[in-house]
Design a protein around this motif. Sequence first.
Motif, PDB file in Angstrom:
ATOM      1  N   ASP A  76       0.848  -1.186   0.000  1.00  0.00           N
ATOM      2  CA  ASP A  76       0.000   0.000   0.000  1.00  0.00           C
ATOM      3  C   ASP A  76       0.886   1.239   0.000  1.00  0.00           C
ATOM      4  O   ASP A  76       1.657   1.469   0.934  1.00  0.00           O
ATOM      5  N   PHE A  77       0.766   2.030  -1.061  1.00  0.00           N
ATOM      6  CA  PHE A  77       1.586   3.224  -1.228  1.00  0.00           C
ATOM      7  C   PHE A  77       0.918   4.427  -0.560  1.00  0.00           C
ATOM      8  O   PHE A  77      -0.246   4.370  -0.138  1.00  0.00           O
ATOM      9  N   VAL A  78       1.651   5.522  -0.494  1.00  0.00           N
ATOM     10  CA  VAL A  78       1.101   6.785  -0.011  1.00  0.00           C
ATOM     11  C   VAL A  78       1.440   7.831  -1.069  1.00  0.00           C
ATOM     12  O   VAL A  78       2.370   8.617  -0.944  1.00  0.00           O
ATOM     13  N   ALA A  79       0.666   7.821  -2.158  1.00  0.00           N
ATOM     14  CA  ALA A  79       1.044   8.529  -3.374  1.00  0.00           C
ATOM     15  C   ALA A  79       0.357   9.878  -3.560  1.00  0.00           C
ATOM     16  O   ALA A  79       0.602  10.540  -4.564  1.00  0.00           O
ATOM     17  N   PHE A  80      -0.502  10.280  -2.610  1.00  0.00           N
ATOM     18  CA  PHE A  80      -1.201  11.552  -2.752  1.00  0.00           C
ATOM     19  C   PHE A  80      -0.629  12.578  -1.771  1.00  0.00           C
ATOM     20  O   PHE A  80      -0.751  12.428  -0.552  1.00  0.00           O
ATOM     21  N   GLU A  81      -0.027  13.623  -2.307  1.00  0.00           N
ATOM     22  CA  GLU A  81       0.573  14.670  -1.476  1.00  0.00           C
ATOM     23  C   GLU A  81      -0.465  15.309  -0.549  1.00  0.00           C
ATOM     24  O   GLU A  81      -0.188  15.578   0.626  1.00  0.00           O
ATOM     25  N   GLU A  82      -1.661  15.549  -1.061  1.00  0.00           N
ATOM     26  CA  GLU A  82      -2.703  16.203  -0.264  1.00  0.00           C
ATOM     27  C   GLU A  82      -3.084  15.375   0.958  1.00  0.00           C
ATOM     28  O   GLU A  82      -3.336  15.907   2.039  1.00  0.00           O
ATOM     29  N   HIS A  83      -3.108  14.047   0.792  1.00  0.00           N
ATOM     30  CA  HIS A  83      -3.401  13.168   1.919  1.00  0.00           C
ATOM     31  C   HIS A  83      -2.308  13.268   2.982  1.00  0.00           C
ATOM     32  O   HIS A  83      -2.598  13.367   4.179  1.00  0.00           O
ATOM     33  N   VAL A  84      -1.054  13.266   2.544  1.00  0.00           N
ATOM     34  CA  VAL A  84       0.059  13.341   3.494  1.00  0.00           C
ATOM     35  C   VAL A  84      -0.002  14.657   4.271  1.00  0.00           C
ATOM     36  O   VAL A  84       0.192  14.690   5.494  1.00  0.00           O
ATOM     37  N   GLU A  85      -0.301  15.747   3.581  1.00  0.00           N
ATOM     38  CA  GLU A  85      -0.394  17.054   4.240  1.00  0.00           C
ATOM     39  C   GLU A  85      -1.397  17.037   5.386  1.00  0.00           C
ATOM     40  O   GLU A  85      -1.133  17.552   6.473  1.00  0.00           O
ATOM     41  N   GLY A  86      -2.552  16.452   5.143  1.00  0.00           N
ATOM     42  CA  GLY A  86      -3.603  16.486   6.142  1.00  0.00           C
ATOM     43  C   GLY A  86      -3.459  15.457   7.233  1.00  0.00           C
ATOM     44  O   GLY A  86      -3.612  15.774   8.425  1.00  0.00           O
ATOM     45  N   VAL A  87      -3.148  14.217   6.846  1.00  0.00           N
ATOM     46  CA  VAL A  87      -3.194  13.139   7.831  1.00  0.00           C
ATOM     47  C   VAL A  87      -2.005  13.183   8.787  1.00  0.00           C
ATOM     48  O   VAL A  87      -2.096  12.679   9.909  1.00  0.00           O
ATOM     49  N   ALA A  88      -0.900  13.802   8.373  1.00  0.00           N
ATOM     50  CA  ALA A  88       0.279  13.846   9.240  1.00  0.00           C
ATOM     51  C   ALA A  88      -0.037  14.516  10.570  1.00  0.00           C
ATOM     52  O   ALA A  88       0.447  14.098  11.626  1.00  0.00           O
ATOM     53  N   VAL A  89      -0.867  15.546  10.551  1.00  0.00           N
ATOM     54  CA  VAL A  89      -1.197  16.260  11.786  1.00  0.00           C
ATOM     55  C   VAL A  89      -1.999  15.373  12.724  1.00  0.00           C
ATOM     56  O   VAL A  89      -1.744  15.309  13.931  1.00  0.00           O
ATOM     57  N   SER A  90      -2.964  14.623  12.170  1.00  0.00           N
ATOM     58  CA  SER A  90      -3.827  13.817  13.033  1.00  0.00           C
ATOM     59  C   SER A  90      -3.126  12.568  13.546  1.00  0.00           C
ATOM     60  O   SER A  90      -3.507  12.035  14.587  1.00  0.00           O
ATOM     61  N   VAL A  91      -2.088  12.100  12.853  1.00  0.00           N
ATOM     62  CA  VAL A  91      -1.387  10.885  13.283  1.00  0.00           C
ATOM     63  C   VAL A  91      -0.217  11.204  14.210  1.00  0.00           C
ATOM     64  O   VAL A  91      -0.073  10.585  15.267  1.00  0.00           O
ATOM     65  N   ASP A  92       0.626  12.164  13.822  1.00  0.00           N
ATOM     66  CA  ASP A  92       1.817  12.418  14.658  1.00  0.00           C
ATOM     67  C   ASP A  92       1.904  13.849  15.176  1.00  0.00           C
ATOM     68  O   ASP A  92       2.903  14.232  15.784  1.00  0.00           O
ATOM     69  N   GLY A  93       0.879  14.655  14.917  1.00  0.00           N
ATOM     70  CA  GLY A  93       0.860  16.012  15.442  1.00  0.00           C
ATOM     71  C   GLY A  93       1.729  16.996  14.691  1.00  0.00           C
ATOM     72  O   GLY A  93       1.864  18.154  15.100  1.00  0.00           O
ATOM     73  N   LYS A  94       2.329  16.583  13.581  1.00  0.00           N
ATOM     74  CA  LYS A  94       3.222  17.454  12.821  1.00  0.00           C
ATOM     75  C   LYS A  94       2.654  17.652  11.416  1.00  0.00           C
ATOM     76  O   LYS A  94       2.207  16.710  10.776  1.00  0.00           O
ATOM     77  N   GLY A  95       2.671  18.879  10.956  1.00  0.00           N
ATOM     78  CA  GLY A  95       2.181  19.169   9.623  1.00  0.00           C
ATOM     79  C   GLY A  95       3.278  19.084   8.578  1.00  0.00           C
ATOM     80  O   GLY A  95       4.441  18.837   8.883  1.00  0.00           O
TER      81      GLY A  95
END
Length: 325
Positions: A76-95
């Motif tokens: 399972d890849f993480v190929a969408f930049e927009e997803h990484v931008e948003g989900v990083a804050v909710s998972v590890d608290g860092k944008g």
Amino acid sequence: MRIARWLHDGCVQEGLVHDGRVLPFPGATSVQSVLESGLDAALELGGRLIDASSGSEPALEAVRLLAPLRPTTIRDFVAFEEHVEGVAVSVDGKGGVPEEWYRYPTFYFTNPHSVLGPADTVTPPETQALDFELEVAAVIGRPPRHGGNLTAAEGAAAIFGYTIMNDWSARDVQAREMKVRLGPAKGKDFGTTLGPWIVTADEVADLVDEEGFLALAVEALINGERVGHDLLSNMGWPFGELVAYASRNTRVAPGDVLGSGTAGNGGCLGELWGRNGSRTPSPLTTGDVVTLVVERLGELTGTVGAPVVVPEIPSARPRARQRAR
């Protein structure tokens, strides 16, 4: 052509879905053997099955669709930049998006033993942050050169078809384990839904641009209300390059599944939580129905079941670090 697996009269069958009916493969032919034969041979077989159809085969509504294949592996890849931008804050608290994301298409391996089919109920762990993920997955057929160290063009040629993928996620579990710099693992491996069938690559070839990006429209609904929509062509890399990267220093093989990663613009709740600064919309709960719709690939629905209570495992015990008995 649509390739599927289904349950009918207590028996699992594999074959085609055509004109609202299911057409079983002949003899011992299976989805896996069709993948191994390659796309051209599969299309020839499908043509013969359709020509020989009597119209008396079971209606699609009369069978229960299963996951369209038993994956050999799931990357399972993480190929969408927009997803990484948003989900990083909710998972590890860092944008923000790590610089390393831009260099190569990162992926993780997930659990082929937890694959679910259309309309199956997912049974999550105890979690306060259950989420879905809207993805499209490429299914590998007969790859060139035994599947190792492929070029991007060879990677694209290895793709037999596509299916919809829902990578169910327990975000609080995921956040905890990724602090150890491993994972995601237990935040993910309780359920991956695939289906409703595999659509062969020729069915979407006209939507592939000159760089290889596939411009399918995708959307996600919770209990009938749309929460996200995107174009698959917003991936940072086309699927051929994902396959090529997956094949580096190893090989891809028939039956391998490669997820695109989660679409942006509400392709999961975690992205919205990061952007909103709170768990709004609310995490999924028992009874919620998640529907993923992808242009030309169909519709994939999954229902959230009650969380599973599991035996407790104690915390790590301090050790003396002795070096000899």
